[in-house]
Design an enzyme around this catalytic site. Structure first.
Site, PDB file in Angstrom:
ATOM      1  N   LYS A  93      -8.040  58.746  10.292  1.00 10.41           N
ATOM      2  CA  LYS A  93      -7.120  57.991  11.147  1.00 10.41           C
ATOM      3  C   LYS A  93      -5.897  57.572  10.350  1.00 10.41           C
ATOM      4  CE  LYS A  93      -7.989  53.593  12.591  1.00 10.41           C
ATOM      5  NZ  LYS A  93      -8.433  52.488  13.479  1.00 10.41           N
ATOM      6  N   SER A 129       2.769  70.490  19.031  1.00  9.78           N
ATOM      7  CA  SER A 129       2.145  69.904  17.848  1.00  9.78           C
ATOM      8  C   SER A 129       2.703  68.532  17.504  1.00  9.78           C
ATOM      9  CB  SER A 129       2.291  70.807  16.622  1.00  9.78           C
ATOM     10  OG  SER A 129       3.637  70.837  16.214  1.00  9.78           O
ATOM     11  N   TYR A 177      -2.096  69.508  17.692  1.00  8.80           N
ATOM     12  CA  TYR A 177      -2.501  69.948  16.357  1.00  8.80           C
ATOM     13  C   TYR A 177      -1.435  69.566  15.347  1.00  8.80           C
ATOM     14  CZ  TYR A 177       0.686  73.833  17.225  1.00  8.80           C
ATOM     15  OH  TYR A 177       1.796  74.576  17.509  1.00  8.80           O
TER      16      TYR A 177
END
Length: 115
Positions: A9, A25, A58
């Site tokens: 995270k 992305s 991503y």
């Protein structure tokens, strides 16, 4: 049994750009990627603290301090929004009970302040 568990995270990063004309992305400061154990092309979930949006995309490598949402995801954030970037891993329940995720805290300039 396998479970999905938080693996990485980046907490409270600031969106520095939103590029609608890119194929997709999130561009993340390469140093933050390393610190958070995130890989290029890895799937991540973006949690926008300002507007409540949650979506997946991503990772691609970026420059120092950069947090840029690209493509369609650019419509889900505004420059200056605070986001939480998370990745999950699938692991056996027994291993998951002992697993500790990598959590990176950043300041308003996306500089790491605590890991």
């Amino acid at each position: 049994m396998r479970v999905e568990i938080l693996s990485s995270k980046i907490h409270r990063a600031t969106v520095t750009d939103a590029n609608l004309n890119y194929v997709g992305s999130i561009t993340i400061d390469e140093e933050l990627m390393r610190a958070a154990n995130l890989l290029e092309n890895q799937k991540v979930e973006i949690l926008d603290v300002n507007n409540g949006e949650r979506f997946a995309t991503y990772v691609i490598k970026g420059k120092k301090g950069e947090i840029c949402l690209n493509g369609a995801a650019a419509r889900k954030v505004c420059i200056g929004d605070i986001v939480i970037i998370v990745a999950y891993a699938s692991m056996k329940f027994k291993k998951a009970k002992k697993f500790s995720p990598t959590i990176v805290h950043v300041n308003a300039k996306n500089e790491m302040i605590k890991k």
